[in-house]
Write a protein that holds these residues in place. Structure first.
Motif, PDB file in Angstrom:
ATOM      1  N   UNK A 142      11.189  17.017  -6.450  1.00 22.32           N
ATOM      2  CA  UNK A 142      12.401  16.990  -5.645  1.00 22.32           C
ATOM      3  C   UNK A 142      12.746  15.591  -5.191  1.00 22.32           C
ATOM      4  N   UNK A 143      11.991  14.606  -5.654  1.00 16.52           N
ATOM      5  CA  UNK A 143      12.229  13.223  -5.251  1.00 16.52           C
ATOM      6  C   UNK A 143      12.188  13.069  -3.739  1.00 16.52           C
ATOM      7  N   UNK A 144      11.209  13.598  -3.122  1.00 17.99           N
ATOM      8  CA  UNK A 144      11.101  13.390  -1.681  1.00 17.99           C
ATOM      9  C   UNK A 144       9.875  12.555  -1.363  1.00 17.99           C
ATOM     10  N   UNK A 145      10.029  11.763  -0.342  1.00 18.86           N
ATOM     11  CA  UNK A 145       8.936  10.896   0.110  1.00 18.86           C
ATOM     12  C   UNK A 145       8.793  11.123   1.597  1.00 18.86           C
ATOM     13  N   UNK A 146       7.619  11.340   2.050  1.00 19.04           N
ATOM     14  CA  UNK A 146       7.485  11.519   3.485  1.00 19.04           C
ATOM     15  C   UNK A 146       6.199  10.893   3.963  1.00 19.04           C
TER      16      UNK A 146
ATOM     17  N   UNK B  94       0.866  -1.182   0.000  1.00 24.45           N
ATOM     18  CA  UNK B  94       0.000   0.000   0.000  1.00 24.45           C
ATOM     19  C   UNK B  94       0.896   1.223   0.000  1.00 24.45           C
ATOM     20  N   UNK B  95       0.333   2.267  -0.532  1.00 26.80           N
ATOM     21  CA  UNK B  95       1.118   3.494  -0.586  1.00 26.80           C
ATOM     22  C   UNK B  95       1.293   4.006   0.827  1.00 26.80           C
ATOM     23  N   UNK B  96       2.529   4.204   1.199  1.00 26.15           N
ATOM     24  CA  UNK B  96       2.738   4.618   2.581  1.00 26.15           C
ATOM     25  C   UNK B  96       3.250   6.044   2.691  1.00 26.15           C
TER      26      UNK B  96
END
Lengths: 443, 437
Positions: free
Chosen positions: B322-326, B313-315
């Motif tokens: 900016x290629x950031x994931x949070x 699942x998308x977390x």
């Protein structure tokens, strides 16, 4: 008008790999399908649009070569230069002899060996050379596999093939070594490996000895102060040197590479005067080589160098099939109109008969090449053989798979032989697998 | 005599993942977590391999470990993996999903020992895929296996297919010297003719090619620096070769031995140098950071950081620019100084922090003016104001005081408390528990 390219044909070679044939005739004038070998590269240049060609010959041959243009209907002007054969000259020495003949204004120099027979479109090679900004373009082709067995004694000499290494995909030449110059290992330098692209190493590709060089590179080769001054052979020494220079680091202080030819202030003055549209022409001699761009032009079609007995024989045997490929648009015919073939002579379709030849009755000629001004007397059986010019075959001879360059005056049977001296033939004998040539006088 | 019945064995596609890899991350890291479970963009490394193998239709994966303290953790992880398979409906081709079998042995120190053990236990039934535990790959494994099987059918002596990445596949940032090799491959038959590991104690950087290779094999393709992602397709002969030769400890020695003894044994090794696809090996901390950067840059699509590999699942939220994931629960103001960052759950990042190419675990706190570049930060870490971290690994529950400057290459073990205004030496490894400063 500014000429773009100048062609040089190297025809001074002594034919070291076919000495039995070249003792009396220089290699470039050996007959190949009734034409002298030299005609083929000249015709190639003519097809590409050259109107003038410089030819380098050995001593004593300039007359014969000079007459070739009218004799064979070529449309190029020959500028013949002579190189003395006193000290066993290499191809580089030939080039040095004619250094003065290269015009100042040419951009490219095309160097061809006189023994090259190919159907490549030279214009394509020049186009690729110019469009990709190459400094050196080498013609390569797959090494021909020769199925015919040459006459003469069976020799076990196996000539090593050239090893050519190109960058896979772009065709850039990164390493070349001539056959016979390497033993067990071929070493690639680390500077070469740093280019990190996949490299294609091939021993089945041959260097066809057709080079297109930029003028400045050619000057570098002839420059007495460059490392090339000691090198004798273009293919075996100078070319690997140039190719390896692509990777050596010559850090020069001058980005413009002026290195002493023009002073810095002079340069600045010129720039000021002409508004920065000044570009240093590279026609001054360089003692150091800046990294040249070396490319290969790979030609998958026919490309054979007739410098060994085997290839020479192969070309002669196949010339009737290949003639139109390698000698297009010419009026030269394989069955020359002035050849006289008497009705009861049986001459097969694939035989080649030169001009002025007389084929008498009751002869049988199969798959053979007969030169000019020959006389084939009656009752001669000739099969799978090659005859030179001015050869007379006595009646009743049976000749099979042989190369005859001198008259056979007495009736005999000759199989798988090379004949270059008439005196060696004795009446009624059978010769098989021999070389009948004049022995050298050591007196 | 009973007529010989045609026993058609089902060709089960197997894979072996070597979890007790040759090169460890070193003590401060591996004290808490085994190398294969080290997080790469907040997902354990092993998860990438298992997930991808399942998508490829591999039916059985054998995870081979050393029997040490981490064995139970790995076992637990694999059990959890298989249980999840039961719950979620797998969209894979194979109905059963991936069966993971953890095999452990006490005195296993190298790939060679692992192979010998597996051979002795007769667990390998045919052709299998051999991966190192720290490899992240999205190569088309079934296609490689099919090619291998075809070449095997054509020539019984082709026992192994090595997979390398050519120039197009891998940019040289993560390619360290030890993971690249110089190869000579025959152009027509893909046979591997020469293999030399670059770097290390290579005496000369020149390459000598014996000319008899050229006369025999036709054209040769030379790859000066091909990247080795440690993906290999082996046939059943390979473990038996390992067990016959006790001095083969790595795959390199097997390759060298087979090439040298080609006349004697007659075996050949095929080599495929791929231009497309992605494979990266996180062998050391530096390459872990590099591979993490590439995964964050979505080179390992479809294994992307915002989709949890465990629950599918998308977390994370994802900002493509900016290629950031949070994580949704993280207090993470997207400043302009932030690129290539993965931020875990419950983490607080101050607005004045500069982050670049880092991975932050869960429940971290970063104070004002903190500069973190190309690092991996685990869970519960507290970094006080004005600290600088560069190319380092920070373990669980570390508290970094104010103004601490951590030099590149440092590893700070879990629970450490490096004090304020200290500069550490480059590549210094600080163990946990007792505060060393």
């Amino acid at each position: 008008m500014r000429q773009e390219a100048q062609a040089i044909v190297l025809a001074a070679g002594p034919g070291m790999r076919m000495t039995s044939l070249t003792s009396h005739t220089p290699k470039c004038l050996l007959p190949l399908g009734t034409l002298p070998m030299l005609c083929y590269p000249l015709h190639l240049l003519q097809q590409a649009g050259f109107s003038e060609v410089s030819v380098v010959v050995s001593e004593g041959q300039e007359q014969r070569v000079g007459k070739m243009v009218e004799q064979y209907g070529l449309k190029v002007d020959l500028d013949v230069a002579v190189v003395s054969t006193a000290h066993d000259p290499g191809t580089a020495d030939s080039l040095r002899q004619i250094a003065s003949k290269i015009k100042r204004s040419v951009e490219e120099v095309v160097v061809i060996s006189s023994d090259l027979v190919t159907d490549v479109a030279l214009q394509d090679v020049l186009d690729q050379h110019r469009s990709r900004g190459a400094d050196l373009t080498m013609l390569t082709s797959p090494t021909p596999s020769l199925q015919t067995t040459p006459p003469g004694p069976k020799s076990k000499t196996h000539l090593n093939s050239d090893i050519i290494c190109t960058e896979a995909g772009s065709g850039r030449l990164v390493y070349a070594v001539a056959g016979g110059d390497y033993d067990e290992c071929v070493t690639l330098q680390s500077s070469l490996l740093n280019c990190a692209a996949p490299l294609l190493l091939s021993a089945s590709t041959q260097d066809a000895h057709l080079y297109v060089m930029k003028r400045w590179l050619f000057d570098y080769v002839l420059n007495k102060e460059s490392p090339c001054a000691d090198m004798g052979s273009l293919k075996a020494e100078i070319l690997p040197h140039i190719v390896s220079c692509q990777f050596t680091d010559h850090s020069s202080n001058d980005k413009l590479g002026l290195s002493g030819a023009v002073e810095r202030e002079e340069w600045d003055d010129l720039v000021k005067k002409y508004n920065s549209s000044v570009v240093p022409s590279r026609h001054h001699s360089l003692a150091h080589l800046q990294p040249p761009v070396c490319l290969t032009f790979h030609h998958p079609g026919l490309c054979v160098r007739a410098n060994t007995l085997h290839t020479y024989w192969h070309l002669n045997r196949k010339i009737n099939e290949l003639f139109n490929q390698v000698y297009p648009n010419s009026e030269w015919q394989l069955r020359h109109p002035t050849a006289v073939i008497i009705e009861r002579a049986q001459v097969s379709e694939d035989s080649v008969v030169g001009g002025g030849t007389m084929v008498c009755e009751k002869t049988n000629i199969a798959s053979s090449v007969v030169g000019k001004h020959c006389r084939i007397n009656p009752l001669v059986r000739l099969s799978s053989s090659v005859l030179g010019d001015h050869v007379t075959l006595a009646s009743g001879c049976v000749i099979e798979n042989s190369l005859i360059l001198a008259s056979v005056e007495r009736k005999c049977v000759i199989k798988n032989c090379i004949v270059t001296d008439s005196n060696k033939i004795e009446e009624g004998k059978t010769y098989s697998g021999e070389v009948l040539e004049a022995t050298q006088d050591f007196a | 005599m009973a007529p010989k019945a045609e026993i058609h064995e089902e060709q089960v596609l197997q894979a072996v993942i070597l979890a007790q890899c040759e090169q460890d991350y070193g003590d401060p890291v591996t004290q808490d977590v085994p190398k294969v479970l080290a997080p790469l963009a907040n997902t354990p490394l092993l998860e990438y391999s298992l997930e991808w193998l399942e998508r490829c239709g591999v039916e059985e994966a054998i995870v081979y470990c050393r029997a040490d303290t981490h064995l139970e953790t790995i076992r637990e992880h694999c059990r959890a993996f298989m249980t999840r398979r039961g719950d979620t409906t797998p969209a894979t081709t194979h109905p059963g999903g991936l069966r993971v079998n953890v095999v452990a042995s006490e005195d296993c120190h190298s790939l060679g020992d692992a192979m010998r053990d597996l051979y002795a236990k007769s667990l390998l039934k045919g052709d299998f895929i051999l991966l190192q535990g720290d490899t992240v790959t999205t190569l088309d494994l079934p296609a490689l296996v099919t090619e291998h099987r075809e070449s095997r059918a054509a020539d019984r002596n082709a026992i192994m297919t090595c997979v390398y990445m050519g120039e197009g596949g891998k940019v040289g940032t993560t390619a360290e010297k030890t993971t690249t090799a110089t190869l000579l491959v025959s152009a027509s038959t893909n046979k591997l003719l020469l293999h030399r590991r670059r770097g290390g104690r290579s005496t000369s950087s020149r390459l000598s090619v014996p000319t008899e290779l050229l006369q025999g094999a036709g054209d040769i393709l030379a790859y000066p620096a091909a990247y080795d992602p440690s993906v290999t397709i082996c046939s059943e002969v390979v473990p038996s070769l390992f067990s016959d030769n006790f001095d083969y400890s790595t795959l390199d020695s097997l390759v060298r031995g087979v090439i040298e003894q080609e006349e004697l044994l007659g075996y050949t090794i095929k080599c495929r140098v791929l231009e497309g696809g992605y494979a990266g090996r996180a062998a050391s901390i530096n390459s872990l950071i590099g591979v993490s950067g590439e995964v964050v840059g979505r080179q390992a699509y479809p294994l992307v950081p915002e989709v949890s590999q465990t629950s599918h699942r998308v977390r994370y939220h994802h900002d493509a620019f900016t290629h950031t994931y949070w994580d949704p629960s993280a207090k993470f103001p997207k400043g302009s100084m932030v690129t290539g960052v993965v931020v875990g759950a419950g983490t607080e990042v101050s607005p004045t922090a500069h982050l670049q190419n880092t991975t932050l675990g869960d429940h971290c706190t970063l104070g004002d003016g903190v500069v973190v570049r190309e690092s991996v930060v685990m869970t519960g870490v507290c970094v006080k104001a004005a600290s600088k971290l560069e190319q380092c690994w920070v373990g669980d529950n570390v508290v970094l005081g104010e103004g601490v400057v951590v030099a590149p290459g440092c590893v700070i073990g879990a629970g450490g408390h490096p004090g304020g205004s200290r500069r550490s030496r480059p590549r210094h490894q600080a163990l946990c528990a007792a505060p060393p400063w």
